[in-house]
Scaffold this motif. Structure first.
Motif, PDB file in Angstrom:
ATOM      1  N   ALA A   6      27.426 -14.513  24.542  1.00 18.24           N
ATOM      2  CA  ALA A   6      26.499 -15.161  25.481  1.00 18.24           C
ATOM      3  C   ALA A   6      27.221 -16.120  26.415  1.00 18.24           C
ATOM      4  CB  ALA A   6      25.427 -15.924  24.709  1.00 18.24           C
ATOM      5  N   LYS A   7      27.003 -15.933  27.738  1.00 21.08           N
ATOM      6  CA  LYS A   7      27.565 -16.860  28.732  1.00 21.08           C
ATOM      7  C   LYS A   7      27.131 -18.288  28.412  1.00 21.08           C
ATOM      8  CE  LYS A   7      25.391 -17.509  32.858  1.00 21.08           C
ATOM      9  NZ  LYS A   7      25.037 -18.897  33.176  1.00 21.08           N
ATOM     10  N   ASN A   8      25.835 -18.474  28.135  1.00 20.52           N
ATOM     11  CA  ASN A   8      25.296 -19.829  27.985  1.00 20.52           C
ATOM     12  C   ASN A   8      25.588 -20.456  26.632  1.00 20.52           C
ATOM     13  OD1 ASN A   8      24.463 -19.710  30.582  1.00 20.52           O
ATOM     14  ND2 ASN A   8      22.328 -19.277  30.118  1.00 20.52           N
ATOM     15  N   PRO A  68      11.784 -16.359  27.980  1.00 16.67           N
ATOM     16  CA  PRO A  68      12.911 -16.984  28.681  1.00 16.67           C
ATOM     17  C   PRO A  68      12.798 -16.891  30.202  1.00 16.67           C
ATOM     18  CG  PRO A  68      13.668 -15.276  27.125  1.00 16.67           C
ATOM     19  CD  PRO A  68      12.197 -15.131  27.246  1.00 16.67           C
ATOM     20  N   THR A  69      12.983 -18.002  30.878  1.00 14.17           N
ATOM     21  CA  THR A  69      12.988 -17.984  32.342  1.00 14.17           C
ATOM     22  C   THR A  69      14.083 -17.055  32.870  1.00 14.17           C
ATOM     23  OG1 THR A  69      13.315 -19.328  34.332  1.00 14.17           O
ATOM     24  CG2 THR A  69      14.395 -20.090  32.365  1.00 14.17           C
ATOM     25  N   ASP A  70      15.160 -16.867  32.105  1.00 17.60           N
ATOM     26  CA  ASP A  70      16.276 -16.029  32.575  1.00 17.60           C
ATOM     27  C   ASP A  70      15.953 -14.544  32.524  1.00 17.60           C
ATOM     28  OD1 ASP A  70      18.943 -18.160  31.254  1.00 17.60           O
ATOM     29  OD2 ASP A  70      17.601 -18.348  32.963  1.00 17.60           O
ATOM     30  N   LEU A  71      14.747 -14.199  32.008  1.00 15.88           N
ATOM     31  CA  LEU A  71      14.323 -12.782  32.041  1.00 15.88           C
ATOM     32  C   LEU A  71      13.107 -12.591  32.946  1.00 15.88           C
ATOM     33  CD1 LEU A  71      14.768 -11.709  28.287  1.00 15.88           C
ATOM     34  CD2 LEU A  71      16.146 -10.983  30.253  1.00 15.88           C
ATOM     35  N   ARG A 100      17.694 -29.020  40.209  1.00 18.16           N
ATOM     36  CA  ARG A 100      18.454 -29.116  38.944  1.00 18.16           C
ATOM     37  C   ARG A 100      19.183 -30.449  38.805  1.00 18.16           C
ATOM     38  NH1 ARG A 100      21.013 -23.473  37.639  1.00 18.16           N
ATOM     39  NH2 ARG A 100      20.837 -24.253  35.516  1.00 18.16           N
ATOM     40  N   PRO A 101      18.428 -31.533  38.788  1.00 19.26           N
ATOM     41  CA  PRO A 101      19.052 -32.849  38.614  1.00 19.26           C
ATOM     42  C   PRO A 101      19.688 -32.986  37.221  1.00 19.26           C
ATOM     43  CG  PRO A 101      16.663 -32.991  38.427  1.00 19.26           C
ATOM     44  CD  PRO A 101      16.969 -31.584  38.853  1.00 19.26           C
ATOM     45  N   ILE A 102      20.473 -34.047  37.044  1.00 27.27           N
ATOM     46  CA  ILE A 102      21.062 -34.279  35.710  1.00 27.27           C
ATOM     47  C   ILE A 102      20.667 -35.665  35.196  1.00 27.27           C
ATOM     48  CG2 ILE A 102      23.011 -32.690  36.060  1.00 27.27           C
ATOM     49  CD1 ILE A 102      24.765 -35.187  36.576  1.00 27.27           C
ATOM     50  N   ALA A 146      20.492 -22.349  43.884  1.00 28.61           N
ATOM     51  CA  ALA A 146      19.483 -21.474  44.475  1.00 28.61           C
ATOM     52  C   ALA A 146      18.116 -21.652  43.812  1.00 28.61           C
ATOM     53  CB  ALA A 146      19.934 -20.030  44.350  1.00 28.61           C
ATOM     54  N   ILE A 147      18.116 -21.841  42.475  1.00 24.91           N
ATOM     55  CA  ILE A 147      16.799 -21.752  41.809  1.00 24.91           C
ATOM     56  C   ILE A 147      16.102 -23.102  41.708  1.00 24.91           C
ATOM     57  CG2 ILE A 147      17.430 -19.680  40.505  1.00 24.91           C
ATOM     58  CD1 ILE A 147      17.956 -21.387  38.095  1.00 24.91           C
ATOM     59  N   GLY A 148      16.753 -24.180  42.168  1.00 22.53           N
ATOM     60  CA  GLY A 148      16.052 -25.460  42.108  1.00 22.53           C
ATOM     61  C   GLY A 148      17.013 -26.623  42.287  1.00 22.53           C
TER      62      GLY A 148
HETATM   63  C1  EPZ Z   1      20.248 -23.777  31.104  1.00 23.63           C
HETATM   64  O1  EPZ Z   1      20.259 -24.462  32.337  1.00 23.63           O
HETATM   65  C2  EPZ Z   1      20.866 -22.408  31.383  1.00 23.63           C
HETATM   66  N1  EPZ Z   1      22.242 -22.579  31.830  1.00 23.63           N
HETATM   67  C3  EPZ Z   1      20.035 -21.681  32.444  1.00 23.63           C
HETATM   68  O2  EPZ Z   1      20.602 -20.378  32.610  1.00 23.63           O
HETATM   69  C4  EPZ Z   1      18.611 -21.539  31.908  1.00 23.63           C
HETATM   70  O3  EPZ Z   1      17.814 -20.917  32.904  1.00 23.63           O
HETATM   71  C5  EPZ Z   1      18.032 -22.918  31.568  1.00 23.63           C
HETATM   72  O4  EPZ Z   1      18.905 -23.600  30.639  1.00 23.63           O
HETATM   73  C6  EPZ Z   1      16.651 -22.844  30.953  1.00 23.63           C
HETATM   74  O5  EPZ Z   1      16.673 -22.060  29.812  1.00 23.63           O
HETATM   75  C7  EPZ Z   1      23.209 -22.834  30.910  1.00 23.63           C
HETATM   76  O6  EPZ Z   1      22.942 -22.942  29.728  1.00 23.63           O
HETATM   77  C8  EPZ Z   1      24.609 -22.954  31.426  1.00 23.63           C
HETATM   78  P1  EPZ Z   1      17.427 -27.144  31.735  1.00 23.63           P
HETATM   79  P2  EPZ Z   1      19.930 -26.054  32.384  1.00 23.63           P
HETATM   80  O7  EPZ Z   1      18.135 -28.442  31.794  1.00 23.63           O
HETATM   81  O8  EPZ Z   1      20.367 -26.703  31.144  1.00 23.63           O
HETATM   82  C9  EPZ Z   1      14.919 -29.972  34.568  1.00 23.63           C
HETATM   83  C10 EPZ Z   1      21.379 -18.524  33.823  1.00 23.63           C
HETATM   84  O9  EPZ Z   1      20.842 -17.734  34.615  1.00 23.63           O
HETATM   85  N2  EPZ Z   1      15.940 -30.991  34.337  1.00 23.63           N
HETATM   86  O10 EPZ Z   1      16.966 -26.629  30.407  1.00 23.63           O
HETATM   87  O11 EPZ Z   1      20.426 -26.573  33.686  1.00 23.63           O
HETATM   88  C11 EPZ Z   1      15.462 -28.759  35.316  1.00 23.63           C
HETATM   89  O12 EPZ Z   1      15.446 -28.997  36.717  1.00 23.63           O
HETATM   90  C12 EPZ Z   1      21.106 -20.011  33.919  1.00 23.63           C
HETATM   91  O13 EPZ Z   1      22.171 -18.173  32.896  1.00 23.63           O
HETATM   92  C13 EPZ Z   1      15.775 -32.253  34.896  1.00 23.63           C
HETATM   93  O14 EPZ Z   1      14.797 -32.520  35.589  1.00 23.63           O
HETATM   94  O15 EPZ Z   1      18.349 -26.028  32.407  1.00 23.63           O
HETATM   95  C14 EPZ Z   1      14.507 -27.663  34.896  1.00 23.63           C
HETATM   96  O16 EPZ Z   1      13.340 -27.748  35.696  1.00 23.63           O
HETATM   97  C15 EPZ Z   1      20.149 -20.332  35.047  1.00 23.63           C
HETATM   98  N3  EPZ Z   1      16.728 -33.201  34.667  1.00 23.63           N
HETATM   99  C16 EPZ Z   1      14.149 -28.043  33.450  1.00 23.63           C
HETATM  100  O17 EPZ Z   1      14.517 -29.419  33.305  1.00 23.63           O
HETATM  101  C17 EPZ Z   1      17.833 -32.953  33.885  1.00 23.63           C
HETATM  102  O18 EPZ Z   1      18.662 -33.873  33.689  1.00 23.63           O
HETATM  103  C18 EPZ Z   1      14.885 -27.258  32.375  1.00 23.63           C
HETATM  104  O19 EPZ Z   1      16.220 -27.181  32.783  1.00 23.63           O
HETATM  105  C19 EPZ Z   1      17.992 -31.656  33.341  1.00 23.63           C
HETATM  106  C20 EPZ Z   1      17.027 -30.705  33.570  1.00 23.63           C
END
Ligand code: EPZ
Length: 418
Positions: A21-23, A303-306, A121-123, A117-119
């Motif tokens: 798995a990549k993730n 899963p959102t990824d599907l 994505r803040p941290i 592209a998909i949003g």
């Molecule tokens: C992980 O991304 C995956 N990437 C994504 O896969 C996957 O779509 C996503 O989880 C959801 O399952 C990896 O694991 C490398 P989140 P991640 O934090 O961690 C918001 C693919 O195609 N959020 O679970 O970035 C965020 O904007 C990729 O392989 C904040 O607001 O996703 C989103 O709306 C795409 N602040 C929601 O939470 C934050 O600090 C869930 O995102 C972090 C997230």
């Protein structure tokens, strides 16, 4: 820049071995920063993103070698705590070096990933969590500049949303913190369980694997790891859905049926039969495709990824399907490309209504993000005529030899310079 050319209408027949798995591989590679010495990671997929992550680790002073799908990574020579913009801008998951660098070097300077592209994505959840662990940070020319005096201090952290990489980042910071850390509303994706197994194998003390509450007792040091990357459940789901669209019969090996609890029932309701075995799945479609509704949710939900792949599938049914994306704010970019193939899809906010027309027609289309590319491949396999997909570098980020795997089971698909 390559493109993929597909001649639709050829059912799939045969066996595909699923890659790691990549993730899961991405956080596991980052976790090697937590301890000097040679770490061994097995079943690591060879992808653009794993190569980028290894380049990032090299820029920090690590060395690595690959023997087939086994990676040996030595971070004894760690001598830099800055993850540069030119690497981070191509892969958001680079933010995962924050936790390990703060734990190992008490310092990290990581470029903010920037848009995706998909949003947006803040941290913010990552940074708020580290702040609770005693880390000070500031924004400086697009970089997060973070530091902590000595070891981080354990704390109780509760996420607003069960964020996957925020859970992983805080986990990797907390394992070497002073005292206990509790992560509440933690994400439960299987890739996090893989990371917990790796960290506990290195001597960490983490309880609550697979639940939404993780308890971490900080330790003073960790030893090198040996870990196997879990099978890629999104690659697995992509092939199951592809058989749903084009028909035929596939066996998927090296997979873990338990990682996709929400997909089989959905596919069954749509007329796609999946039979589970220990580390194999058998999939076939022998009846007309039925429309089903999808709502993406954190694991163990759909899963959102599907989501994009299921949307392509629903175009081949003869009914109405409501697809709701609850995780990301802009994950419908594949819709405009599917329209070019004759799809009848209307977007209303976070939902898309797919009116299955029983078929699509091949056309030149453009990949916009990783999973959107996979949905266009699925559409091309089942469409009438030729489909050409440009910007396939998106696909190369997360699928290991997708074209080769599909052509070996009967798809008429190849890659050529665009
Ligand atoms: C992980 O991304 C995956 N990437 C994504 O896969 C996957 O779509 C996503 O989880 C959801 O399952 C990896 O694991 C490398 P989140 P991640 O934090 O961690 C918001 C693919 O195609 N959020 O679970 O970035 C965020 O904007 C990729 O392989 C904040 O607001 O996703 C989103 O709306 C795409 N602040 C929601 O939470 C934050 O600090 C869930 O995102 C972090 C997230």
């Amino acid at each position: 820049m390559d493109k993929i050319v597909i001649e639709g209408g050829h059912p799939l027949q045969g066996e595909i071995a699923i890659s790691g798995a990549k993730n899961a591989a991405l956080p596991l590679i980052c976790a090697t920063l937590l301890s000097p010495g040679p770490h061994v990671l097995e079943n690591v997929p060879d992808l653009r993103d794993t190569r980028t992550m290894l380049a990032l680790l090299e820029s920090l002073g690590a060395t690595w070698s690959r023997d087939g799908d086994t990676l040996t990574i030595d971070t004894s020579g760690l001598n830099n705590f800055e993850a540069s913009y030119d690497l981070v801008k191509t892969m958001r998951a680079s933010v995962l070096v924050l936790g390990p660098l703060l734990a190992r070097m008490n310092r990290a300077r990581v470029s903010l990933p920037g848009g995706c592209a998909i949003g947006a994505r803040p941290i913010n959840f990552h940074l708020q969590g580290f702040q609770q662990l005693g880390v000070r940070h500031q924004l400086d020319q697009g970089y997060v500049d973070a530091s902590v005096d000595g070891r981080m201090e354990g704390a109780t952290i509760c996420f607003d949303i069960p964020s996957v990489t925020a859970t992983e980042n805080i986990l990797m910071g907390a394992v070497l913190a002073k005292g206990d850390t509790v992560i509440k509303n933690a994400a439960r994706e299987p890739e996090i369980g893989n990371l917990v197994d790796m960290l506990n194998g290195m001597g960490a003390k983490i309880k609550g694997r697979g639940s939404d509450t993780l308890l971490i007792k900080g330790v003073t040091r960790l030893k090198p790891a040996r870990i196997r990357v879990v099978p890629d459940r999104i690659e697995t789901g992509t092939f199951l859905i592809a058989v749903g669209a084009i028909g035929g019969e596939l066996t998927l090996s090296n997979c873990d049926p338990a990682l996709l609890p929400s997909l089989y029932a959905k596919l069954g309701a749509a007329g796609v039969k999946v039979r589970e075995e220990k580390d194999r799945l058998h999939v076939a479609r022998r009846e007309p495709l039925r429309a089903v509704d999808i709502k993406t949710m954190p694991f163990p939900g759909f899963p959102t990824d599907l989501q994009a792949q299921m949307m392509a599938l629903m175009c081949f049914s003869n009914g109405l399907s409501l697809i709701t994306e609850t995780i990301f704010e802009n994950r419908f970019m594949h819709v405009a490309e599917l329209h070019r193939m004759g799809a009848d899809i209307r977007i209303d906010g976070h939902s898309a209504i797919v009116t299955g027309t029983g078929g699509l027609r091949g056309a030149p289309v453009m990949a916009t993000d990783l999973r959107a590319s996979a949905s266009l491949v699925i559409a091309g396999l089942a469409a009438e005529g030729i489909t050409e997909i440009s910007r396939v570098y998106h696909l190369d980020r997360g699928y290991d030899d997708l074209v080769g795997k599909l052509s070996r089971v009967g798809a008429v698909i190849h890659r050529q310079p665009a």
